[in-house]
Structure formats: C-alpha cells, structure tokens
Design a protein around this motif. Structure first.
Motif, PDB file in Angstrom:
ATOM      1  N   PRO A  87      59.958 -78.299  13.119  1.00 44.05           N
ATOM      2  CA  PRO A  87      61.166 -79.109  12.926  1.00 44.05           C
ATOM      3  C   PRO A  87      62.323 -78.602  13.779  1.00 44.05           C
ATOM      4  O   PRO A  87      62.318 -77.471  14.253  1.00 44.05           O
ATOM      5  N   GLY A  88      63.304 -79.472  13.951  1.00 43.48           N
ATOM      6  CA  GLY A  88      64.470 -79.085  14.732  1.00 43.48           C
ATOM      7  C   GLY A  88      64.374 -79.572  16.157  1.00 43.48           C
ATOM      8  O   GLY A  88      63.865 -80.658  16.445  1.00 43.48           O
ATOM      9  N   LEU A  89      64.851 -78.754  17.077  1.00 35.91           N
ATOM     10  CA  LEU A  89      64.909 -79.139  18.485  1.00 35.91           C
ATOM     11  C   LEU A  89      63.536 -79.459  19.078  1.00 35.91           C
ATOM     12  O   LEU A  89      63.397 -80.446  19.808  1.00 35.91           O
ATOM     13  N   PRO A  90      62.485 -78.659  18.784  1.00 32.34           N
ATOM     14  CA  PRO A  90      61.161 -79.012  19.326  1.00 32.34           C
ATOM     15  C   PRO A  90      60.709 -80.405  18.903  1.00 32.34           C
ATOM     16  O   PRO A  90      60.181 -81.171  19.709  1.00 32.34           O
ATOM     17  N   GLY A 154      70.840 -73.785  13.824  1.00 32.25           N
ATOM     18  CA  GLY A 154      71.660 -73.118  14.828  1.00 32.25           C
ATOM     19  C   GLY A 154      71.265 -73.412  16.254  1.00 32.25           C
ATOM     20  O   GLY A 154      71.821 -72.833  17.190  1.00 32.25           O
ATOM     21  N   ALA A 155      70.311 -74.351  16.450  1.00 31.54           N
ATOM     22  CA  ALA A 155      69.861 -74.672  17.808  1.00 31.54           C
ATOM     23  C   ALA A 155      70.822 -75.633  18.511  1.00 31.54           C
ATOM     24  O   ALA A 155      70.871 -75.681  19.742  1.00 31.54           O
ATOM     25  N   LEU A 156      71.573 -76.402  17.729  1.00 24.77           N
ATOM     26  CA  LEU A 156      72.609 -77.273  18.280  1.00 24.77           C
ATOM     27  C   LEU A 156      73.979 -76.757  17.865  1.00 24.77           C
ATOM     28  O   LEU A 156      74.111 -76.072  16.854  1.00 24.77           O
ATOM     29  N   LEU A 196      67.253 -87.216  29.023  1.00 21.96           N
ATOM     30  CA  LEU A 196      67.091 -86.760  27.636  1.00 21.96           C
ATOM     31  C   LEU A 196      67.302 -85.256  27.533  1.00 21.96           C
ATOM     32  O   LEU A 196      67.969 -84.767  26.614  1.00 21.96           O
ATOM     33  N   LEU A 197      66.732 -84.522  28.485  1.00 17.42           N
ATOM     34  CA  LEU A 197      66.910 -83.064  28.485  1.00 17.42           C
ATOM     35  C   LEU A 197      68.371 -82.688  28.712  1.00 17.42           C
ATOM     36  O   LEU A 197      68.885 -81.754  28.082  1.00 17.42           O
ATOM     37  N   ARG A 198      69.044 -83.411  29.591  1.00 19.66           N
ATOM     38  CA  ARG A 198      70.473 -83.118  29.833  1.00 19.66           C
ATOM     39  C   ARG A 198      71.302 -83.345  28.570  1.00 19.66           C
ATOM     40  O   ARG A 198      72.202 -82.557  28.251  1.00 19.66           O
ATOM     41  N   LEU A 199      71.020 -84.417  27.874  1.00 19.78           N
ATOM     42  CA  LEU A 199      71.755 -84.707  26.645  1.00 19.78           C
ATOM     43  C   LEU A 199      71.526 -83.623  25.592  1.00 19.78           C
ATOM     44  O   LEU A 199      72.465 -83.172  24.927  1.00 19.78           O
ATOM     45  N   GLU A 203      74.269 -80.366  24.152  1.00 22.87           N
ATOM     46  CA  GLU A 203      74.624 -80.120  22.748  1.00 22.87           C
ATOM     47  C   GLU A 203      73.991 -78.843  22.199  1.00 22.87           C
ATOM     48  O   GLU A 203      74.296 -78.438  21.073  1.00 22.87           O
ATOM     49  N   ALA A 204      73.138 -78.205  22.990  1.00 22.79           N
ATOM     50  CA  ALA A 204      72.421 -77.026  22.497  1.00 22.79           C
ATOM     51  C   ALA A 204      73.342 -75.819  22.380  1.00 22.79           C
ATOM     52  O   ALA A 204      74.244 -75.617  23.201  1.00 22.79           O
ATOM     53  N   ALA A 205      73.111 -75.016  21.359  1.00 22.15           N
ATOM     54  CA  ALA A 205      73.862 -73.763  21.225  1.00 22.15           C
ATOM     55  C   ALA A 205      73.538 -72.841  22.387  1.00 22.15           C
ATOM     56  O   ALA A 205      74.388 -72.105  22.863  1.00 22.15           O
ATOM     57  N   ASP A 206      72.294 -72.916  22.845  1.00 25.37           N
ATOM     58  CA  ASP A 206      71.846 -72.146  24.001  1.00 25.37           C
ATOM     59  C   ASP A 206      71.129 -73.090  24.941  1.00 25.37           C
ATOM     60  O   ASP A 206      70.002 -73.492  24.682  1.00 25.37           O
ATOM     61  N   PRO A 207      71.774 -73.517  26.044  1.00 29.28           N
ATOM     62  CA  PRO A 207      71.157 -74.462  26.979  1.00 29.28           C
ATOM     63  C   PRO A 207      69.813 -73.949  27.547  1.00 29.28           C
ATOM     64  O   PRO A 207      69.016 -74.752  28.027  1.00 29.28           O
ATOM     65  N   ALA A 208      69.599 -72.615  27.457  1.00 27.59           N
ATOM     66  CA  ALA A 208      68.341 -72.062  27.941  1.00 27.59           C
ATOM     67  C   ALA A 208      67.293 -71.957  26.834  1.00 27.59           C
ATOM     68  O   ALA A 208      66.285 -71.257  26.973  1.00 27.59           O
ATOM     69  N   ASP A 209      67.533 -72.636  25.732  1.00 26.28           N
ATOM     70  CA  ASP A 209      66.581 -72.624  24.602  1.00 26.28           C
ATOM     71  C   ASP A 209      65.173 -72.967  25.107  1.00 26.28           C
ATOM     72  O   ASP A 209      64.998 -73.952  25.835  1.00 26.28           O
TER      73      ASP A 209
END
Length: 213
Positions: A87-90, A154-156, A196-199, A203-209
């Motif tokens: 669940p979450g960002l993935p 905390g991923a976003l 989609l990845l740019r969007l 919003e990501a807490a860590d763009p390198a997630d």
C-alpha cells in the motif's frame, strides 16, 4: 427430469446473457451505449430477438447491465492485478501503470470503456448516468485511498491533497487514452508514463523514493 430441463434452460439463459454482454461492451466502447439495441445484438450473435429481450427487458436495462459488465472487466484488468502491491506510493504508481496497460492492450476495442460512455451520458440525468458516476467515483476513491496511505506513511508531503493529486493523475491517464485511440500510436502512453512520475515526485517527501525510480 423437469428439474434437469429447468437447469438447462437457466444455463443457456446465462450463457446467452454473457455472450450478449461481451458483444455489448465491445460495441459501446467504440460507438457508445446508445448504439446498443436488442435487435442488433440478436443479429450479431445469431440469436432471436425474444431470447435477448427476455434477458434484459428494455434498452435501459441493457445499458445498465453493460455498464455493470464493463465495471467487472475494468476491475479485473486494472485493480485486481495490483492488489498484492504494498500500500501507499508503490500501489498508487502500480494503479496508474495498470490503467495504462489496460488502455494500451485494448481490453475494450475502443480504449477505455468509461472514457467513451461517460462523455455520452455526463449531461443526461437518469439511471445510466448515475451508474457511470458511481463507477467514476469508485475509481477516483481507489486512487485517493492509495495516495492517502502514502501520505500517512510519510511517503508524500504532509500538505499533499490526495483528492487533487488523484484528479491530476486520472486526467493524464484519460488524455493518454483519448490521444492514443485518436492517433493510433503509443506516444501518448509513453508521455503519460513520464508525466505520472513527475506528478508523484513533485508531491513525494523524497523525490528519490525507490517506489518512483
């Protein structure tokens, strides 16, 4: 013996209904729900009009049954394959990629069934529009749920609005579908994948997630 005969009729009726709906979702995805008729479906499938009519009873019920059938197909093609994704960002990313794969594979001949028929019924009050609106709300809610889980984890960023982000992601998906179908090319899907990845990274807490690698 009478029970066996009745069971046989029921099975044949169910098979006929499934065949009619398979044909109906294909037609509607290309020509719209108004293109459906008992007579056309009977002719296309080599069935009697009375046999098809008995399974639906009216054009509106045929349209509603077609929407329900398309909803099941959509869920099987887009949502079910990513059910085991964390669940979450993935999962949010996987849902978007699964939607692009569904449109790209032409699960429905006309691309996304719902993109086609919602444009046909969005200003026409009634049970069909209500059914389509419910489908759209459910898909939006599915994407929002994954984004809300990502924010909670905390991923976003804390100030990310899951509803706004879901709106943007779905807009990209639907534009890719319409452009790819119109121009008969894959470029819109490639472009959508990058956007989609740019969007999500914005919003990501860590763009390198790693989920966005």
């Amino acid at each position: 013996m009478a029970g066996a005969t009745t069971d046989g009729r029921v099975l044949r009726g169910e098979e006929t209904r499934r065949a009619v709906l398979r044909r109906a979702v294909g037609i509607a995805s290309v020509e719209g729900l108004d293109a459906l008729s008992i007579g056309r479906l009977a002719t296309d499938l080599g069935l009697s009009k009375s046999g098809v009519f008995a399974g639906f009873g009216s054009k509106e019920e045929l349209q509603l049954a077609t929407v329900r059938a398309a909803r099941r197909i959509f869920a099987d093609a887009v949502v079910t394959p990513v059910a085991d994704t964390p669940p979450g960002l993935p999962r949010a990313r996987a849902l978007c990629e699964s939607w692009l794969a569904y449109s790209r594979a032409r699960v429905f001949p006309g691309g996304c069934f719902f993109h086609q028929v919602i444009a046909e019924f969005d200003a026409r009050p009634g049970p069909v529009r209500d059914a389509l609106a419910d489908c759209a709300r459910q898909w939006h809610a599915t994407v929002v749920e994954s984004l809300a889980a990502a924010r909670t984890a905390g991923a976003l960023r804390p100030d990310t609005d899951p509803d706004d982000l879901a709106f943007a992601l779905i807009a990209v998906l639907e534009t890719a579908n319409s452009q790819a179908v119109l121009h008969e090319e894959d470029i819109p899907y490639q472009r959508a994948g990058r956007l989609l990845l740019r969007l999500l990274r914005a919003e990501a807490a860590d763009p390198a997630d790693p989920a966005l690698a």
